[in-house]
Design a protein around this motif. Structure first.
Motif, short mmCIF file in Angstrom:
data_model
loop_
_atom_site.label_atom_id
_atom_site.label_comp_id
_atom_site.label_asym_id
_atom_site.label_seq_id
_atom_site.Cartn_x
_atom_site.Cartn_y
_atom_site.Cartn_z
N THR A 285 1.00 -0.97 -0.02
CA THR A 285 -0.57 -0.15 -0.28
C THR A 285 0.05 1.26 -0.20
O THR A 285 1.65 1.41 1.03
CB THR A 285 -0.58 0.02 1.15
OG1 THR A 285 -1.43 1.35 1.18
CG2 THR A 285 -0.43 -0.05 2.35
N PRO A 286 0.74 2.32 -0.74
CA PRO A 286 1.08 3.57 -0.48
C PRO A 286 0.96 4.09 0.52
O PRO A 286 2.21 5.33 0.90
CB PRO A 286 -0.05 4.62 -1.95
CG PRO A 286 -1.12 3.56 -1.60
CD PRO A 286 -0.50 1.72 -1.82
N ALA A 287 -0.02 3.74 1.57
CA ALA A 287 -0.19 4.37 3.14
C ALA A 287 1.19 3.87 3.32
O ALA A 287 1.33 5.40 5.02
CB ALA A 287 -1.32 3.64 3.74
N HIS A 288 1.77 3.07 3.24
CA HIS A 288 3.51 3.18 3.92
C HIS A 288 4.18 4.04 4.03
O HIS A 288 4.26 4.79 4.88
CB HIS A 288 4.51 1.71 3.00
CG HIS A 288 4.98 1.44 3.82
ND1 HIS A 288 5.76 0.16 4.58
CD2 HIS A 288 5.88 2.08 4.54
CE1 HIS A 288 6.23 -0.07 4.45
NE2 HIS A 288 7.05 1.20 5.36
N ASP A 289 4.81 4.91 2.97
CA ASP A 289 5.79 6.22 2.05
C ASP A 289 4.78 7.71 2.84
O ASP A 289 5.43 7.99 3.35
CB ASP A 289 6.16 6.16 1.24
CG ASP A 289 7.27 5.16 1.04
OD1 ASP A 289 7.37 4.69 2.25
OD2 ASP A 289 6.93 5.20 -0.24
N LEU A 290 3.29 7.62 2.18
CA LEU A 290 2.53 8.25 2.86
C LEU A 290 2.73 9.12 4.46
O LEU A 290 2.62 10.29 4.78
CB LEU A 290 1.39 8.39 2.29
CG LEU A 290 1.05 8.60 0.55
CD1 LEU A 290 0.00 8.08 0.87
CD2 LEU A 290 1.26 9.71 0.12
N PHE A 291 2.17 7.82 5.13
CA PHE A 291 2.06 8.17 6.48
C PHE A 291 3.31 8.40 6.86
O PHE A 291 3.59 9.10 8.28
CB PHE A 291 0.80 6.82 7.11
CG PHE A 291 0.32 7.07 7.04
CD1 PHE A 291 -0.90 8.08 7.62
CD2 PHE A 291 -0.70 5.67 7.19
CE1 PHE A 291 -2.01 8.10 7.51
CE2 PHE A 291 -2.08 6.16 6.89
CZ PHE A 291 -2.55 7.13 7.29
N CYS A 292 4.32 7.63 6.91
CA CYS A 292 5.73 7.63 7.03
C CYS A 292 6.43 9.28 7.08
O CYS A 292 6.73 9.60 7.79
CB CYS A 292 7.15 7.17 6.29
SG CYS A 292 8.77 6.96 6.65
N LEU A 293 6.03 10.10 6.31
CA LEU A 293 5.98 11.27 5.86
C LEU A 293 5.42 12.17 6.53
O LEU A 293 6.02 12.86 6.67
CB LEU A 293 5.78 11.51 3.67
CG LEU A 293 6.26 13.23 3.62
CD1 LEU A 293 7.56 13.81 3.26
CD2 LEU A 293 5.84 12.80 1.78
N LEU A 294 4.29 12.22 5.81
CA LEU A 294 3.17 13.33 6.58
C LEU A 294 2.89 13.36 8.33
O LEU A 294 2.58 14.07 8.84
CB LEU A 294 1.74 13.07 6.07
CG LEU A 294 1.78 13.56 4.47
CD1 LEU A 294 0.27 12.63 3.87
CD2 LEU A 294 2.36 14.87 4.35
N MET A 295 3.08 11.97 9.17
CA MET A 295 3.54 12.15 10.39
C MET A 295 4.98 12.48 10.89
O MET A 295 4.84 13.34 11.85
CB MET A 295 2.97 10.51 11.07
CG MET A 295 1.92 10.15 10.40
SD MET A 295 0.76 10.91 11.86
CE MET A 295 -0.61 12.39 10.34
N ASN A 340 -8.05 2.91 1.62
CA ASN A 340 -7.07 2.41 1.67
C ASN A 340 -6.39 3.71 2.73
O ASN A 340 -5.62 2.73 3.89
CB ASN A 340 -5.60 2.62 0.43
CG ASN A 340 -4.49 1.54 0.42
OD1 ASN A 340 -3.94 1.71 1.22
ND2 ASN A 340 -5.20 0.48 -0.62
N LEU A 341 -6.06 4.16 3.15
CA LEU A 341 -5.33 4.98 4.36
C LEU A 341 -5.72 4.60 5.83
O LEU A 341 -5.18 4.35 6.40
CB LEU A 341 -5.27 6.30 3.40
CG LEU A 341 -4.28 6.90 3.30
CD1 LEU A 341 -4.55 8.68 2.96
CD2 LEU A 341 -2.63 7.04 3.04
N ARG A 342 -7.60 4.74 5.56
CA ARG A 342 -8.01 4.10 6.41
C ARG A 342 -7.59 2.87 7.37
O ARG A 342 -7.49 2.68 8.13
CB ARG A 342 -9.51 4.21 6.87
CG ARG A 342 -9.82 5.42 6.75
CD ARG A 342 -11.62 5.13 6.87
NE ARG A 342 -12.34 5.89 5.43
CZ ARG A 342 -12.28 6.28 4.42
NH1 ARG A 342 -11.55 8.07 4.90
NH2 ARG A 342 -13.02 7.07 3.69
#
Length: 410
Positions: A285-295, A340-342
């Motif tokens: 899932t792209p949530a992996h990199d997105l959460f890593c960056l944005l958190m 997907n993020l949820r």
């Protein structure tokens, strides 16, 4: 000149052989210097050295060159160290997978897209040790931005655009070249890694619960919800690691925070961004990199307020680049990305709990993998210091209720 942590094999003769192999006009090294490329407390798993060389060419002119050399923290045991597999993955990323992604842009577009620094290898008498050798991007004007201040909206959007380019190419690669190897699909988030995941969860959760109860000013119901959620982390990890073939998937960088991308600036404008440290790639899932960056990386003033704007910006760039690359599979919708993020919101909590404290913690000689991952009293006290760092407490007081409100912790 050398640093105290420089192994004996990092010497002038080794780099003389390297230059001889890569430069037909090379004559001899005139100056050879080794220094720390990253200040103390900025790197947990490896030693990163800068090799500065002044050498003479056969026409008697001189040239300066600089390299970055990454080696294991424990570098006198050959390949027998705990993080050997990380170096295997990173070498494969530099040598094979990242060039494949760059070549897709050359094949399908007029864009000249570069994701990584040039990678080199010692051909003559290679050391009996894992290593990564690459060009020093500092010579081309690339820099890291200040991690503890956090990045502004312009910088975050520039990173998101580059990440969208990466993710789009990584999805197109599956269409053209087939699935990624099994190790990239599983990473450490599989049944084989369950014992390690369980131990890591214990070492983080015990001090975190203490600090949460004493310092984060949550309502009792919020505290109980987070406590119950943390009890389920191992199962959530294993669920997160499974690749859902029915959804849009990408090859994630896997450790996507501000220390692992560099900006090339000119007159204050961002001209390029280059990624480094490919030790934890994970297909899924792209949530992996997105959460890593944005958190971890935006400054607090925009981190939560602009979150949805950042996701929409990433999505627009992702779709644009998928179309450029002639992606033939179904394009994801923005609604599907949010769903997907949820579904994969575990990573929002993990990054807020474990990576954000690192991002905000001042450089310290105590910042090492033994203290970060260990369960000794010294290691636990180190984590308590991270979790009670005033900069972290200020952010997490806002982030945890926000995660609950969005249904990311449930």
């Amino acid at each position: 000149m050398s640093t105290p942590s420089t192994p004996e094999w990092v010497n002038q003769q080794l780099f003389s052989d390297l230059l001889q192999h890569n430069c037909s006009e090379f004559d001899e090294i005139q100056k050879f210097e080794v220094s720390a490329a990253i200040s103390g407390g900025e790197n947990y798993l490896t030693i990163v050295l800068r090799i500065g060389i002044k050498f003479r060419l056969k026409d008697d002119s001189c040239k300066d060159e600089s390299y970055i050399l990454k080696i294991p923290l424990v570098n006198d045991r050959g390949d027998q160290h705990d993080f050997h597999e990380f170096f295997i993955a990173e070498n494969d990323m530099y040598d094979r997978l990242v060039p494949e992604l760059e070549q897709l842009y050359a094949k399908h577009t007029n864009l000249s897209v570069r994701f990584k620094p040039a990678h080199l290898k010692f051909i003559e008498n290679p050391p009996n040790c894992d290593y990564i050798l690459m060009e020093d991007l500092r010579k081309q004007g690339y820099i890291n931005l200040e991690r503890m201040l956090g990045l502004g909206q312009t910088e975050i959007k520039a990173v998101l655009k580059k990440l969208a380019q990466w993710h789009a190419a990584s999805a197109q690669r599956v269409v053209e070249l087939g699935d990624y190897d099994e190790n990239y699909q599983k990473s450490y988030m599989s049944a084989e890694g369950q014992k390690w995941i369980e131990q890591a969860n214990i070492t983080f959760n015990v001090p975190y619960l203490e600090c949460m109860q004493q310092h984060y000013e949550l309502e009792p119901g919020q505290q109980q919800l987070i406590t119950n959620y943390m009890d389920r982390l191992t199962d959530l990890y294993l669920d997160f690691g499974r690749v859902n073939r029915c959804e849009f998937n990408v090859l994630n960088h896997g450790d996507f925070w501000c220390n692992n991308f560099l900006f090339k600036l000119h007159a204050g404008e961002i001209r390029d961004i280059c990624f480094v440290d490919f030790q934890l790639p994970k297909y899924g899932t792209p949530a992996h990199d997105l959460f890593c960056l944005l958190m971890t990386t935006p400054n607090l003033h925009i981190k939560l307020e602009k979150f949805d704007d950042f996701i929409e910006y990433y999505y627009d760039e992702l779709i644009a680049h998928l179309k450029m690359l002639k992606y033939a599979n179904k394009l994801p919708t923005l609604t599907e990305l949010h769903e997907n993020l949820r579904k994969n919101s575990l990573w929002a909590f993990v990054c807020a709990q474990r990576m954000l404290p690192v991002t905000l913690f001042p450089p310290s000689p105590d910042s090492n993998v033994t203290n970060f991952m260990g369960d000794s009293e010294t290691a636990m006290n180190f984590k308590r210091k991270m979790f009670t760092n005033p900069s972290y407490v200020k952010q997490i007081k806002l982030i945890l209720p926000w995660l609950i409100q969005r249904g990311y912790i449930n």
